[in-house]
Design a protein around this motif. Structure first.
Motif, mmCIF file in Angstrom:
data_model
loop_
_atom_site.group_PDB
_atom_site.id
_atom_site.type_symbol
_atom_site.label_atom_id
_atom_site.label_comp_id
_atom_site.label_asym_id
_atom_site.label_seq_id
_atom_site.Cartn_x
_atom_site.Cartn_y
_atom_site.Cartn_z
ATOM 1 N N ASN A 1 16.632 -11.007 18.817
ATOM 2 C CA ASN A 1 15.184 -11.335 18.723
ATOM 3 C C ASN A 1 14.658 -12.223 19.546
ATOM 4 O O ASN A 1 15.419 -13.094 20.041
ATOM 5 C CB ASN A 1 15.041 -11.887 17.230
ATOM 6 N N GLU B 1 9.842 -12.597 16.166
ATOM 7 C CA GLU B 1 10.300 -11.450 15.063
ATOM 8 C C GLU B 1 10.230 -10.089 15.692
ATOM 9 O O GLU B 1 10.403 -9.166 15.208
ATOM 10 C CB GLU B 1 9.151 -11.450 14.111
ATOM 11 N N THR B 2 10.172 -9.907 17.237
ATOM 12 C CA THR B 2 10.467 -8.901 17.912
ATOM 13 C C THR B 2 11.896 -8.581 18.220
ATOM 14 O O THR B 2 12.622 -9.274 18.833
ATOM 15 C CB THR B 2 9.521 -9.124 19.155
ATOM 16 N N ARG B 3 12.338 -7.435 17.860
ATOM 17 C CA ARG B 3 13.602 -7.016 17.804
ATOM 18 C C ARG B 3 14.044 -6.747 19.398
ATOM 19 O O ARG B 3 13.213 -5.690 19.778
ATOM 20 C CB ARG B 3 14.040 -6.002 17.052
#
Length: 268
Positions: A252, A255-257
């Motif tokens: 990550n 919160e961006t995967r």
């Protein structure tokens, strides 16, 4: 005044010449890049502020469905803004079908759904406060060895029902195989029995870069523990929603995967 209002005000009263900024990393969906500005500058990706270190280091990441470009804004310490449009390389994804799952794992009942949401809230909290560690700058290694059975971004169809994409790399190592830290960092989360992911560990590598390890049969670390690259953190398992032994390795940026496979050479 919030960041969006501040940005609008600054851009309304200043000219915005093109920004010549050198970014090092993967400018594609699932990738992240590292940049450098002068100390005291503010960086925004789109409308959102980005963590900037005391020396001007910053990291930006790009999700699975990132468009063809994104705007980066730097507001220098003297208030002068500059902008740069970053081109993002296109990427295609696979479709992966998984059948014979317990149907409650696919469409959980209300009580199970509540437990899943509780688990997810704890995981999100573990990633809520980025540190200024610099471990993400090192060359990562594979956390386990085995055939790759799942890749980042693939559309998952579970028991015939389309579900969220797969956000990570699956390594089909035998149950009990060691899992090692691919880079140094601090353990932020370590639990043995989450509903979907079973034994789960999250390591903080700095500036919002966190790696995660799911379905573990054994967890050997505790929150707050410092780990070195190559140090054993647990063992491969099939806990949680899994059809067989494997390690799901995730990455990550906040919160961006992201795609952890972009950080390592091909599996030997």
């Amino acid at each position: 005044m919030n960041w969006r209002a501040l940005l609008a005000l600054v851009l309304a009263v200043c000219t915005t010449p093109a920004l010549a900024l050198d970014l090092k990393g993967h400018l594609e969906p699932g990738g992240f890049a590292v940049g450098q500005v002068e100390p005291g500058a503010t960086v925004l990706l789109g409308d959102d502020p980005v963590m900037v270190g005391a020396d001007g280091t910053f990291v930006i990441g790009f999700g699975r469905d990132q468009g063809s470009d994104v705007q980066l804004t730097v507001i220098h310490a003297d208030g002068k803004p500059e902008q740069q449009v970053i081109a993002i390389a296109p990427r295609a994804y696979e479709i992966q079908r998984i059948d014979k799952l317990d149907q409650n794992m696919v469409t959980p009942d209300p009580a199970t759904e509540a437990r899943i949401k509780s688990d997810q809230a704890k995981v999100k909290a573990a990633r809520a406060t980025p540190s200024d560690r610099r471990d993400f700058l090192s060359q990562f290694i594979w956390p386990a060895k085995g055939p790759i059975s799942g890749v980042y971004g693939s559309q998952r169809i579970l028991n015939g029902t389309p579900k969220a994409p797969h956000f990570g790399t699956d390594i089909a190592a035998p149950e009990g195989s060691p899992i090692v830290a691919p880079a140094a960092g601090q353990v932020r989360f370590a639990e043995t029995d989450l509903y979907l992911t079973g034994g789960t560990v999250i390591i903080d590598h700095g500036f919002g870069i966190y790696s995660s390890y799911l379905h573990m049969s054994r967890v050997d670390v505790k929150p707050g523990q410092m780990v070195l690259q190559g140090e054993t953190i647990g063992a491969v398992g099939k806990t949680g929603r899994a059809t067989g032994p494997h390690l799901h390795w995730g990455l990550n940026w906040n919160e961006t995967r992201l795609d952890p496979a972009l950080l390592v050479p091909p599996m030997p």
